[in-house]
Write an enzyme that holds these catalytic residues in place. Structure first.
Site, mmCIF file in Angstrom:
data_model
loop_
_atom_site.group_PDB
_atom_site.id
_atom_site.type_symbol
_atom_site.label_atom_id
_atom_site.label_comp_id
_atom_site.label_asym_id
_atom_site.label_seq_id
_atom_site.Cartn_x
_atom_site.Cartn_y
_atom_site.Cartn_z
ATOM 1 C CG ASP A 360 -2.143 0.787 1.086
ATOM 2 O OD1 ASP A 360 -2.355 1.310 -0.020
ATOM 3 O OD2 ASP A 360 -2.912 0.894 2.050
ATOM 4 C CG ASP A 422 -8.260 0.882 2.745
ATOM 5 O OD1 ASP A 422 -7.165 0.312 2.668
ATOM 6 O OD2 ASP A 422 -8.557 1.882 2.069
#
Length: 582
Positions: A360, A422
């Site tokens: 990420d 997420d």
């Protein structure tokens, strides 16, 4: 698909650059339009301007109301394009093309203009120039879309007065509250449901299923090899989307329609099974799947889920309401994934979260140094490339439109986004914590602590977004919060060893009952007779995660009997005897 694992709340603008100049800082502003005929009402339209040339006032009351000169048929690229009387105290409206923004604004300023509006039929880009050119120009220059120009003339005619201004936006929008509730609620419900169903499945998975339907869905245990393959696939897909976005975006939309309809069916099926009507089954047949004689209500539910997914696919670009349907389908998809994918140990949780943490951060913060445009690959893919011909957006995000009263909500950035990854990645850890809670009878302390840590990590993400005004990799904040909190609770309870290896799940359980998910090992035959009549249907699953998942259920009719000589520590009434119904 994990390409949106950190598709962050990217309402902040990406940076634009020119190869021959310093980076261009672009900002959205507004042009307030009023008719010269005395009509009191006006209307705001979105513009994109460069504050390095001239700043705009933040308050409409402080902006000068000037006459708009309609020169949209001219590109204002040479002195011959200037009208005889110039643009004294006017804001000329000219067409884009054939010369640079600097050449246009220099001619306009020399002709006495107080500002310049450039009409663009393409996507709005910020007008730029080099440092010397910035110092020469003292009037604002902004881009207006061709569609807005047509709307302006249609509503107010060609005799117009305009005022250019740039209202301040709130640091955080109210839609962040909705995103926060949806994300934390999905993680909490999905983790609780997944943990409860998983524990219940471990005790009843060997029950004979003589009915035509299986009420329990299988789960997939994630291994380190699967994690490595998964991350490699994520990286590859993200890079392919970056370079071939217009071709692959429709593939992702199709996958989302299929997966979301499956997720919606999985979430609604337990509720539909409890309905008293439409319980009849299809007649005997030899068709695939239908030979199991599914219930009519389940077929109707499947058609409904497919129809909802198709409706979203057809109207996905309707900004007024399609986002509600996308969020609903996305939440059910996340719940389905949390129920299906299972991390067997905290070691596997740590490996998955840390690898995706690096993934990420790399694709959000490092890739801008590797791309020619200077934009993050993750943000570019999540929000859609600026040069995309399709103007399609990836659906693997929760999206909520801006709810503040700022006129900038009219501009081309009305949504805040949160990627499914997420939610899913920390949610798998929360589900593991709940399963461990149940087995060690810890009153859900792991589950509550990890859920609260997720909420805190999401709040930290929002704060970072407000401070940095750029898209954030949410896992940068969610992974440390959830991992450190779970580990701290295990240390506090002196259960870190069992929590790390997942050995708490096997405590006091017979080996025959502790077979891995999907194992082909046959169950041990019960000692006592089965009280369940042949062909009796298993009771339907409740509509939501049940309390009985929080404490292992007592032995049910038809479940395997307890072997002699071994103690099976199951919470339940003391009268529950081996081989007899509880």
């Amino acid at each position: 698909t994990h390409m949106a694992v950190a598709s962050p709340m990217s309402s902040a603008l990406s940076s634009f650059g020119l190869s021959t100049s310093r980076p261009v800082t672009c900002e959205y502003g507004m042009v307030h339009v009023m008719s010269e005929s005395g009509v009191p009402r006006g209307k705001d339209y979105c513009i994109l301007y460069n504050p390095q040339w001239a700043h705009l006032p933040h308050d409409l009351g402080k902006a000068s109301l000037l006459q708009l000169g309609d020169w949209s048929s001219s590109m204002l690229c040479s002195p011959s394009d200037l009208p005889p009387g110039g643009f004294i105290n006017q804001v000329p409206l000219v067409a884009r093309g054939n010369c640079t923004f600097y050449e246009k604004v220099r001619l306009a300023q020399g002709g006495g203009a107080r500002g310049l509006l450039v009409v663009s039929k393409e996507k709005l880009v910020p007008p730029g120039g080099n440092r010397t050119q910035y110092e020469e120009i003292g009037i604002p220059v902004a881009l207006l879309s061709h569609r807005d120009m047509l709307d302006m003339f249609q509503n107010f005619g060609h005799q117009l007065r305009v005022a250019l201004y740039a209202p301040s936006e709130p640091v955080l929008d109210y839609n962040m509250v909705i995103i926060f509730i949806m994300a934390v609620g999905t993680v909490a419900l999905g983790g609780y449901w997944a943990g409860s169903r998983d524990v219940r499945r471990r005790y009843v998975k060997h029950k004979r299923d003589d009915g035509p339907e299986k009420q329990e869905d299988g789960a997939v245990d994630v291994t380190p090899v699967m994690i490595c393959v998964f991350v490699v696939m994520c990286c590859s897909m993200l890079v392919l989307l970056y370079y071939f976005y217009d071709h692959l975006v429709y593939v992702i939309i199709g996958i989302f329609c299929l997966a979301s309809s499956t997720g919606l069916y999985s979430c609604l099926a337990p509720c539909v099974r409890r309905l008293p009507c439409c319980g009849c089954r299809v007649p005997d047949n030899s068709l695939p799947y239908f030979h199991k004689r599914p219930q009519a209500r389940m077929l109707l539910l499947a058609l409904f889920c497919v129809a909802v997914s198709v409706v979203w696919g057809v109207f996905r670009n309707e900004d007024q309401w399609a986002w509600v349907l996308q969020d609903a389908l996305g939440i059910t998809f996340c719940l389905y994934m949390l129920k299906t994918i299972r991390l067997p140990t905290f070691k596997a949780c740590t490996l998955l979260l840390l690898v995706l943490f690096i993934y990420d951060v790399f694709f959000v913060f490092i890739t801008p140094f590797l791309t020619k445009s200077g934009n993050s690959i993750m943000v570019e893919v999540a929000t859609g490339p600026s040069d995309s011909a399709t103007h399609e957006k990836l659906p693997m995000v929760l999206k909520v439109p801006r709810l503040n009263s700022s006129p900038l909500a009219l501009c081309d950035r009305p949504f805040s986004l949160l990627g499914f990854g997420d939610i899913l990645v920390p949610g798998l850890l929360v589900a593991y914590c709940h399963r461990f809670d149940v087995q060690v009878q810890s009153s859900r302390v792991y589950f509550m602590a990890s859920t609260i840590a997720y909420g805190i990590g999401l709040l930290v993400t929002f704060v970072a977004l407000a401070l940095m005004q750029r898209g954030q990799p949410a896992l940068l904040y969610l992974v440390p919060c959830t991992l450190v909190t779970s580990c701290a609770v295990a240390l506090w309870r002196q259960e870190l060893g069992a929590f790390w290896t997942g050995s708490g799940f096997a405590k006091d359980l017979p080996q025959s009952l502790w077979a891995p998910a999907g194992s082909s090992q046959p169950p041990r035959e019960p000692v006592g007779p089965r009280p369940q009549p042949p062909g009796e249907e298993q009771p339907p699953e409740p509509c939501a995660a049940e309390e009985e998942g929080a404490a292992a259920p007592a032995q049910e009719p038809g479940s395997p009997a307890q072997p002699e000589g071994q103690d099976l520590a199951l919470p339940g009434p003391p009268s529950a005897q081996p081989g007899s119904p509880a």
